[in-house]
Design an enzyme around this catalytic site. Structure first.
Site, PDB file in Angstrom:
ATOM      1  N   SER A  42       0.828  -1.196   0.000  1.00  0.00           N
ATOM      2  CA  SER A  42       0.000   0.000   0.000  1.00  0.00           C
ATOM      3  C   SER A  42       0.872   1.260   0.000  1.00  0.00           C
ATOM      4  CB  SER A  42      -0.966  -0.061   1.187  1.00  0.00           C
ATOM      5  OG  SER A  42      -2.081   0.765   0.990  1.00  0.00           O
TER       6      SER A  42
ATOM      7  N   ASP B 116      -7.736  -6.424  -6.220  1.00  0.00           N
ATOM      8  CA  ASP B 116      -7.480  -5.360  -5.249  1.00  0.00           C
ATOM      9  C   ASP B 116      -8.508  -4.255  -5.491  1.00  0.00           C
ATOM     10  OD1 ASP B 116      -6.534  -3.288  -3.684  1.00  0.00           O
ATOM     11  OD2 ASP B 116      -4.462  -3.421  -4.385  1.00  0.00           O
TER      12      ASP B 116
ATOM     13  N   HIS C 211      -6.558  -6.756  -1.659  1.00  0.00           N
ATOM     14  CA  HIS C 211      -5.488  -5.830  -1.287  1.00  0.00           C
ATOM     15  C   HIS C 211      -4.648  -6.323  -0.118  1.00  0.00           C
ATOM     16  CE1 HIS C 211      -3.508  -1.927  -1.027  1.00  0.00           C
ATOM     17  NE2 HIS C 211      -3.745  -1.910   0.276  1.00  0.00           N
TER      18      HIS C 211
END
Length: 422
Positions: free
Chosen positions: A233, A328, A362
């Site tokens: 991230s 994601d 994700h």
């Protein structure tokens, strides 16, 4: 072999076994077996665990015993419940809270992940139970809190004299989980949060993260002059920037991040080196669950006006492992991966490899933890969906866990003797 019988209501004949032991490391599978049932008896297997914030997570699945009155989750298919089909670790993967949008917080290394497993008949009576203690930190691993200069993290050092490959684990919000588990495998790892407190959107200093790289390089048990960096991230663009601007970064694992510097101007040696790729919150989409879809809120890094935010990864001398989940729902990670691969190829670079997971979301984490489809996002301050088909996501985590270790070991200098024990 272990079984636990704790009340008169439980059958003295039914045995719940966790093999090879009730105690294991967080990233190790167990075999769950039940014996002493009637032939073809249908029972419900249940699991329960409480996270660090006191929230209870539960899962359950029904199974039919074989002719001998036995069930083996490694062999037998769940008939109904939190999952169906053969999933040896399905009870752990499917743990969830009774309320929506909750992430299972298990981030402190010294506290094991405790999972209560039980067997119940069709009337709900408990027949047997056992507790699986899943440790994050192995025997002999040292946990050393670090507060030095701008570094506020935790260093994990494997047992022995070393030398050990040194790794910086950039977690967006502080978590010791991945770092401690890697230390169990023979890596010296510094867990360092990208955000110690609330994000400062005025500037971020790459110097602070360079300080962590130098700290690792100076550890007496570090095995090489360079370090590895693991990121996901927002940590992904910090890792890329370290590789591009800071000497001594030999290997970067980039997981579901961005190819540009996200949201905050990045400074190095008191000058801005990257402008921020901004959000457009008008592109937030609602979902039926009440969580928001934020995949499309980032501006296009390829647009002319955003070129100053794109990280010049072609400057890096180290190796890259790019990892993207195609489901994601937080960022367009696969698109950013393709962008980086194309950029490196255009510059004649071959210092990268990539892996994509078609149905993963994700939050790729170490294996055998509860899957989280949605939860509160600490930066945007509302619940978001993360994506991932649960079974495929769990398989991706298991594959990536080994892939990541092999990549770091291949590109961080260490002795031949040490290589053999990892």
């Amino acid at each position: 072999m272990c079984f636990v019988l704790i009340s008169e209501s439980m059958s003295a004949q039914v045995r719940l076994r966790l093999l090879p032991s009730v105690r294991c490391l967080f990233d190790e599978p167990i075999q769950v077996k039940v014996a002493g049932l009637r032939s073809k008896q249908v029972v419900t297997m249940r699991a329960s665990s409480t996270d660090e914030r006191g929230l209870v997570f539960n899962s359950s699945a029904s199974y039919r015993a074989d002719d001998r009155g036995e069930i083996d989750l490694k062999r037998d298919a769940a008939l109904s419940g939190s999952y169906v089909g053969v999933e040896p670790m399905g009870l752990l993967r499917s743990l969830k809270a009774d309320v929506l949008h909750k992430y299972f917080y298990k981030n402190r290394a010294l506290e094991p992940f405790m999972v209560k497993l039980s067997v119940h008949d069709e009337e709900g009576r408990k027949l047997a139970e056992a507790t699986n203690e899943r440790r994050l930190i192995g025997d002999g691993v040292s946990r050393v809190p670090v507060k030095k200069g701008n570094i506020q993290g935790v260093l994990f050092i494997p047992p022995g004299e070393g030398p050990f490959p040194a790794v910086l684990d950039l977690c967006t919000i502080m978590s010791e989980k991945r770092a401690s588990l890697l230390a169990n495998k023979g890596f010296m790892v510094l867990a360092l949060p990208v955000f110690i407190d609330k994000p400062n959107f005025e500037r971020m200093n790459l110097d602070d993260f360079e300080e962590a790289v130098r700290f690792l390089q100076n550890q007496p048990k570090a095995s090489s002059k360079g370090v590895g960096v693991i990121s996901r991230s927002k940590g992904g663009d910090i890792a890329l920037s370290l590789a591009a601007f800071v000497q001594g970064v030999e290997a970067v694992v980039w997981i579901n991040g961005c190819s540009a510097n996200v949201a905050i101007p990045l400074y190095y040696k008191n000058r801005q080196i990257l402008s921020p790729l901004m959000f457009n919150l008008s592109k937030v989409l609602p979902t039926e669950s009440g969580a928001k879809l934020v995949k499309y809120v980032l501006e296009d890094p390829l647009a002319e006006e955003n070129q100053g935010s794109v990280i010049p990864i072609e400057r890096a001398d180290g190796q890259f492992l790019f990892v993207a989940s195609e489901d994601d729902l937080n960022w367009d990670s696969k698109g950013y991966l393709d962008h980086m691969v194309e950029r490196l190829k255009r510059h004649g670079k071959k210092n990268f490899e990539s892996v994509t997971y078609p149905a993963a979301g994700h939050l790729l984490e170490p294996p055998y933890g509860p899957h989280c489809p949605s939860s509160f996002h600490e930066t945007v301050r509302f619940p978001v969906v993360w994506g991932g088909e649960p079974k495929a996501h769990a398989a991706a985590e298991l594959h990536l866990w080994k892939k990541m270790r092999d990549f770091l070991l291949a590109h961080l200098s260490c002795s031949a003797a040490h290589t053999q024990i990892l």
